[in-house]
Design a protein around this motif. Structure first.
Motif, PDB file in Angstrom:
ATOM      1  N   ALA A 164     -33.212 -13.830 -14.787  1.00 52.55           N
ATOM      2  CA  ALA A 164     -33.392 -12.479 -15.326  1.00 52.55           C
ATOM      3  C   ALA A 164     -34.866 -12.076 -15.262  1.00 52.55           C
ATOM      4  O   ALA A 164     -35.198 -10.953 -14.875  1.00 52.55           O
ATOM      5  N   MET A 167     -35.915 -11.229 -11.736  1.00 53.04           N
ATOM      6  CA  MET A 167     -35.419  -9.957 -11.210  1.00 53.04           C
ATOM      7  C   MET A 167     -36.008  -8.748 -11.909  1.00 53.04           C
ATOM      8  O   MET A 167     -36.274  -7.729 -11.273  1.00 53.04           O
ATOM      9  N   ASN A 168     -36.156  -8.809 -13.211  1.00 56.23           N
ATOM     10  CA  ASN A 168     -36.638  -7.637 -13.936  1.00 56.23           C
ATOM     11  C   ASN A 168     -37.175  -8.076 -15.295  1.00 56.23           C
ATOM     12  O   ASN A 168     -36.449  -8.123 -16.276  1.00 56.23           O
ATOM     13  N   PRO A 170     -39.300  -6.680 -17.599  1.00 50.96           N
ATOM     14  CA  PRO A 170     -39.224  -5.807 -18.779  1.00 50.96           C
ATOM     15  C   PRO A 170     -37.802  -5.738 -19.359  1.00 50.96           C
ATOM     16  O   PRO A 170     -37.624  -5.803 -20.579  1.00 50.96           O
ATOM     17  N   LEU A 171     -36.819  -5.634 -18.480  1.00 52.59           N
ATOM     18  CA  LEU A 171     -35.432  -5.585 -18.964  1.00 52.59           C
ATOM     19  C   LEU A 171     -35.101  -6.874 -19.711  1.00 52.59           C
ATOM     20  O   LEU A 171     -34.459  -6.848 -20.765  1.00 52.59           O
TER      21      LEU A 171
ATOM     22  N   PHE B  54     -42.815  -1.990 -25.817  1.00 51.41           N
ATOM     23  CA  PHE B  54     -43.288  -1.968 -24.433  1.00 51.41           C
ATOM     24  C   PHE B  54     -44.612  -1.222 -24.340  1.00 51.41           C
ATOM     25  O   PHE B  54     -45.433  -1.503 -23.474  1.00 51.41           O
ATOM     26  N   THR B  74     -42.229  -7.451 -27.703  1.00 54.61           N
ATOM     27  CA  THR B  74     -40.927  -6.860 -27.397  1.00 54.61           C
ATOM     28  C   THR B  74     -39.745  -7.796 -27.673  1.00 54.61           C
ATOM     29  O   THR B  74     -38.764  -7.388 -28.279  1.00 54.61           O
ATOM     30  N   TYR B  84     -30.853  -2.321 -26.913  1.00 53.71           N
ATOM     31  CA  TYR B  84     -31.606  -1.250 -26.274  1.00 53.71           C
ATOM     32  C   TYR B  84     -31.116  -1.085 -24.848  1.00 53.71           C
ATOM     33  O   TYR B  84     -31.025  -2.039 -24.088  1.00 53.71           O
ATOM     34  N   PRO B  86     -32.152   0.936 -21.655  1.00 53.78           N
ATOM     35  CA  PRO B  86     -33.133   1.838 -21.054  1.00 53.78           C
ATOM     36  C   PRO B  86     -32.475   2.832 -20.096  1.00 53.78           C
ATOM     37  O   PRO B  86     -31.324   2.665 -19.690  1.00 53.78           O
ATOM     38  N   GLN B  89     -33.034   1.169 -14.388  1.00 52.53           N
ATOM     39  CA  GLN B  89     -33.025  -0.268 -14.144  1.00 52.53           C
ATOM     40  C   GLN B  89     -32.486  -1.012 -15.343  1.00 52.53           C
ATOM     41  O   GLN B  89     -33.136  -1.877 -15.906  1.00 52.53           O
ATOM     42  N   THR B  90     -31.273  -0.661 -15.705  1.00 52.07           N
ATOM     43  CA  THR B  90     -30.682  -1.129 -16.944  1.00 52.07           C
ATOM     44  C   THR B  90     -29.886  -2.406 -16.739  1.00 52.07           C
ATOM     45  O   THR B  90     -29.551  -3.090 -17.699  1.00 52.07           O
ATOM     46  N   PHE B  92     -29.266  -6.086 -14.230  1.00 53.74           N
ATOM     47  CA  PHE B  92     -29.794  -6.984 -13.212  1.00 53.74           C
ATOM     48  C   PHE B  92     -28.856  -6.860 -12.021  1.00 53.74           C
ATOM     49  O   PHE B  92     -27.769  -7.445 -12.008  1.00 53.74           O
ATOM     50  N   ASP B  94     -28.653  -7.956  -9.026  1.00 48.62           N
ATOM     51  CA  ASP B  94     -28.233  -9.103  -8.226  1.00 48.62           C
ATOM     52  C   ASP B  94     -27.548 -10.189  -9.048  1.00 48.62           C
ATOM     53  O   ASP B  94     -27.169 -11.225  -8.516  1.00 48.62           O
ATOM     54  N   LEU B  95     -27.412  -9.968 -10.341  1.00 46.93           N
ATOM     55  CA  LEU B  95     -26.656 -10.919 -11.153  1.00 46.93           C
ATOM     56  C   LEU B  95     -25.217 -10.421 -11.267  1.00 46.93           C
ATOM     57  O   LEU B  95     -24.949  -9.225 -11.140  1.00 46.93           O
ATOM     58  N   LEU B 103     -26.348 -12.022 -20.946  1.00 47.10           N
ATOM     59  CA  LEU B 103     -27.706 -11.713 -21.382  1.00 47.10           C
ATOM     60  C   LEU B 103     -27.732 -10.722 -22.548  1.00 47.10           C
ATOM     61  O   LEU B 103     -28.783 -10.477 -23.137  1.00 47.10           O
TER      62      LEU B 103
END
Ligand SMILES: Nc1ncnc2c1ncn2[C@@H]1O[C@H](COP(=O)(O)OP(=O)(O)OP(=O)(O)O)[C@@H](O)[C@H]1O
Ligand SMILES: [Mg+2]
Lengths: 278, 235
Positions: A164, A167-168, A170-171, B54, B74, B84, B86, B89-90, B92, B94-95, B103
């Motif tokens: 995770a 890949m991103n 902040p997320l 953030f 954070t 939360y 967002p 880009q909420t 993943f 590729d997962l 997650l």
């Protein structure tokens, strides 16, 4: 012919083992760890210490892993982490660190080339050709490293969190993942892998304070063409490492030593994603 | 008397030197649905990002469940029973769907139970566990996003413009699900929206953000308020 194929496979195995730690650190921390060569050297000298103390040669590997993890922990905490917001400075710092590690080793162990005992000696017959048992063992070792990393990444919660973060980030943080902790653990594992690789390769050659440099250069190029994928790294190690063996065997070992760098640079010109998906 | 869920006082924040939010104050009570509305670029997402840590607060204070979290990192804020979501880009991409859902929880305990629960709302999510999240359709991705948020039964959901690009029936369904979930767990919900009918179909209270300041706020109950807010969102 058999010997040539085995040379290619064992060389690829060694390259994979050396580069894997660099790859996972690049993936999670987004920095190239130029101290990787230094960590590798630490592993080589862990083997030397085991030899000099007259201990069982197999102990070189756990000793190297522990030394690498401890070094990695200290370096992440006191060098990398404070520079988290300045990745370029962090990369420069790892460069300097690599030099410092080389100097410290020179002070403690001297400049000269030294030799480490091998846990496996002798040769065996493979399809009618005799081949070094230790080099064959390295294939197993690299497979174990690859399997271990893959299992850690794909079958554990830490691995999921690391993917995770890769890949991103902040997320990931927004979902409660402590990315600082993931970075720390990853750096420790990467350093441990570098050091383990150093201990694995020393019985083939020798140890000296600058032994990590050529390995660092090759590992760096392999990682560049692998787009942070272990599978791509395996392919890169096999093809570019294979080319290195062929050039060394049929042209000259000196040019062979440059093969990976040259081919990787060419590959990146033609296809910036290298062996990755693009 | 339980403390407010979210209490923002006199908050200013922005990016680098640029100030985007000025002296924003608002609070959300347990179980309350609060809608924050405003035109593009007014600072709605910036407010959520500041609450999550953030972005640092330049002034003011943020409390979650009575605890000052203004300077907390954070991940520690996110662990306070908050979900939360967002705006961008909420997921993943590729997962897999399953890994994205995992997650949403801090560990894998309770996953099976949570999955069974969200699959009742969104059956498709339970059926596509091994598909890469990035290959789901836009609407399916939204279902996954909401499922992940609901998985941990949060006490506060913060949802940034979930209705963007959703068909009306799906928006209707989402309203029902969020209301049902509030009834089940008593979660508070902070929705950032530009879709006034959607926001007002759930919200107890609302506020309108205009160039980083709260220009209007009130109870979301009556038609007049909705019409007035709709007006403020026009150019
Ligand atoms: N990373 C950033 N760096 C600099 N300025 C930013 C950044 N993100 C947003 N801004 C600016 O902050 C202001 C508020 O942006 P924000 O994303 O909070 O708006 P918003 O109300 O969520 O709008 P929208 O409805 O379009 O999502 C805008 O002027 C935007 O250009
Ligand atoms: Mg926004």
């Amino acid at each position: 012919m058999t010997a040539l194929v085995l040379d290619i496979v064992t060389t690829a195995a060694i390259l994979f083992a050396v580069a894997s730690g660099l790859l996972i650190i690049l993936g999670v921390l987004k920095i190239v760890n130029f101290a990787h060569g230094g960590f590798l050297t630490i592993g080589g000298y862990s083997g030397l210490v085991v030899t000099q103390l007259g201990l069982n040669a197999w102990l070189a590997y756990p000793a190297a892993v522990v030394a690498g993890i401890v070094m990695g922990a200290v370096v992440e905490r006191f060098v990398i982490r404070p520079l988290y917001d300045r990745p370029l400075d962090a990369i420069l710092a790892t460069w300097g660190l690599g030099i410092i590690i080389g100097q410290l080793i020179t002070i403690v162990f001297g400049r000269e080339i030294q030799f480490v005992q091998t846990p496996i000696t002798g040769a065996t017959s493979v399809f009618g050709e005799t081949y070094s048992l230790y080099r064959l063992f390295l294939i197993l070792a690299a497979a174990a490293v690859a399997g271990g990393i893959a299992a850690l990444l794909n079958a554990t919660r830490l691995g999921l969190e690391a993917r995770a973060v890769i890949m991103n980030e902040p997320l990931a943080r927004g979902l409660g993942i402590n990315s600082g902790h993931v970075r720390f653990v990853t750096f420790c594992i990467g350093a441990g892998l570098a050091s383990l690789a150093g201990a694995l390769i020393t019985p083939l050659s020798s140890v000296d304070p600058n032994m990590g440099v050529p390995w660092l250069v090759n590992a760096f190029m392999l990682v560049l063409v692998s787009s942070v994928s272990l599978a791509s790294l395996a392919i890169a190690a096999l093809t570019l490492g294979g080319a290195q063996v062929l050039v060394s065997t049929f042209i000259s070992p000196v040019i062979g030593g440059l093969t990976i760098v040259v081919l990787a640079a060419l590959l990146l010109r033609i296809r910036p994603a290298g062996f990755g998906h693009g | 008397m339980s403390p407010t869920v979210l209490d923002i006082a006199d908050l200013s924040s922005g990016y680098g030197e640029a100030i985007v939010l000025r002296n924003v104050s608002l609070s959300i009570r347990p179980g309350e649905i609060f809608a924050l509305l405003g035109k593009n670029g007014m600072g709605k997402s910036t407010l959520l990002k500041t609450v999550l840590g953030f972005l640092p607060a330049k002034r003011g204070r943020i409390k979650l469940f009575g605890e000052d979290v203004t300077a907390l990192p954070t991940h520690l804020i996110a662990r306070k029973a908050i979900a939360y979501t967002p705006q961008e880009q909420t997921l993943f991409q590729d997962l897999t769907v399953e890994d994205n859902l995992r997650l949403g929880l801090r560990d894998d305990r309770g996953f099976a139970e949570g999955l069974a629960r969200v699959s009742e709302y969104f059956p498709i999510v339970g059926k596509r566990l091994s598909q890469k999240a990035g290959t789901l359709s836009g609407g399916e991705q939204k279902m996954l996003i909401v499922s992940r948020a609901l998985l941990g039964s949060p006490r506060l959901m913060m949802i940034d413009e979930i209705s963007e690009g959703l068909q009306p029936s799906m928006i209707q369904r989402l309203t029902e699900i969020l209301l049902a979930e509030r009834k089940r767990t008593g979660t508070a919900i902070f929705v950032v929206e530009q879709n006034v009918p959607f926001a007002f179909s759930m919200a107890d209270r609302y506020a309108v953000l205009k160039i980083g300041e709260i220009a209007d706020d009130g109870v979301a109950g009556d038609e007049l308020a909705a019409a007035r807010v709709q007006d403020q969102l026009r150019v």
